[in-house]
Design a protein around this motif. Structure first.
Motif, PDB file in Angstrom:
ATOM      1  N   MET A  12      -1.998   6.101 -10.272  1.00 19.20           N
ATOM      2  CA  MET A  12      -3.110   6.978  -9.982  1.00 19.20           C
ATOM      3  C   MET A  12      -3.760   6.507  -8.688  1.00 19.20           C
ATOM      4  O   MET A  12      -4.041   5.351  -8.508  1.00 19.20           O
ATOM      5  N   ASP A  51      -7.984  11.048  -8.229  1.00 23.61           N
ATOM      6  CA  ASP A  51      -9.318  10.984  -8.840  1.00 23.61           C
ATOM      7  C   ASP A  51     -10.309  11.885  -8.115  1.00 23.61           C
ATOM      8  O   ASP A  51     -11.210  12.449  -8.729  1.00 23.61           O
ATOM      9  N   GLN A  69      -3.018  -0.528 -14.846  1.00 24.67           N
ATOM     10  CA  GLN A  69      -2.522   0.617 -15.586  1.00 24.67           C
ATOM     11  C   GLN A  69      -3.709   1.446 -16.073  1.00 24.67           C
ATOM     12  O   GLN A  69      -4.692   0.894 -16.567  1.00 24.67           O
ATOM     13  N   GLY A  70      -3.625   2.744 -15.897  1.00 23.49           N
ATOM     14  CA  GLY A  70      -4.688   3.618 -16.337  1.00 23.49           C
ATOM     15  C   GLY A  70      -4.738   3.729 -17.853  1.00 23.49           C
ATOM     16  O   GLY A  70      -3.741   3.491 -18.541  1.00 23.49           O
ATOM     17  N   PRO A  71      -5.880   4.134 -18.407  1.00 23.39           N
ATOM     18  CA  PRO A  71      -5.993   4.225 -19.862  1.00 23.39           C
ATOM     19  C   PRO A  71      -5.139   5.349 -20.447  1.00 23.39           C
ATOM     20  O   PRO A  71      -4.758   5.279 -21.619  1.00 23.39           O
ATOM     21  N   ASP A  72      -4.829   6.364 -19.651  1.00 22.26           N
ATOM     22  CA  ASP A  72      -4.038   7.464 -20.171  1.00 22.26           C
ATOM     23  C   ASP A  72      -2.537   7.266 -19.959  1.00 22.26           C
ATOM     24  O   ASP A  72      -1.739   8.059 -20.427  1.00 22.26           O
ATOM     25  N   GLU A  73      -2.169   6.228 -19.271  1.00 21.29           N
ATOM     26  CA  GLU A  73      -0.759   5.954 -19.051  1.00 21.29           C
ATOM     27  C   GLU A  73      -0.187   5.200 -20.256  1.00 21.29           C
ATOM     28  O   GLU A  73      -0.839   4.349 -20.838  1.00 21.29           O
ATOM     29  N   GLY A  74       1.029   5.546 -20.587  1.00 22.10           N
ATOM     30  CA  GLY A  74       1.671   4.880 -21.700  1.00 22.10           C
ATOM     31  C   GLY A  74       2.100   3.480 -21.318  1.00 22.10           C
ATOM     32  O   GLY A  74       2.292   3.158 -20.154  1.00 22.10           O
ATOM     33  N   SER A  75       2.225   2.652 -22.290  1.00 25.54           N
ATOM     34  CA  SER A  75       2.651   1.285 -22.047  1.00 25.54           C
ATOM     35  C   SER A  75       4.120   1.283 -21.654  1.00 25.54           C
ATOM     36  O   SER A  75       4.970   1.788 -22.379  1.00 25.54           O
TER      37      SER A  75
END
Length: 126
Positions: A1, A6, A108-114
């Motif tokens: 991101m 943003d 890593q963004g909070p909406d990105e999967g691990s």
């Protein structure tokens, strides 16, 4: 991101236009301070009211009363140290800003999967 995802309203700005805008802003700020200070560039000349009486007036005590050369030299050294320390503080602020910006770009963004797990204790990941 990225910052453009943003802030989509900034996606049309090129880096060149941002740099030119920053340079113009800095130049205008320096010229405004220089002009507002009465074109005085040295500390002793800033915001001093011109004395109306010989050897008197606001700010004239420094010029009239400072007859000790080593004290004048020490004051100049302190002023130089203030400028150097201020520049050092600005340098540290910019270095930290760049480091944290780079670090944030790798987070890593909070909406990105691990994508991969990290074993914080040094063991095997599942």
């Amino acid at each position: 991101m990225s910052y453009q995802e943003d802030l989509p309203e900034t996606s049309g700005y090129s880096k060149v236009s941002v740099v030119i805008s920053a340079i113009v802003g800095i130049v205008l700020a320096v010229v405004a301070v220089w002009w507002a200070a009465g074109t005085a560039v040295f500390y002793e000349g800033l915001f001093r009211v011109a004395p109306t009486v010989e050897g008197g007036g606001i700010g004239a005590d420094w010029v009239a009363g400072n007859t000790v050369p080593w004290l004048d030299f020490l004051v100049a050294v302190v002023h130089a140290a203030d400028v150097i320390m201020g520049l050092f503080i600005l340098l540290m602020v910019f270095i930290h800003w760049a480091a944290f910006r780079r670090l944030a770009g790798q987070m890593q963004g909070p909406d990105e999967g691990s994508q991969q797990a990290v074993a914080t204790d040094g063991g095997e990941t599942e």
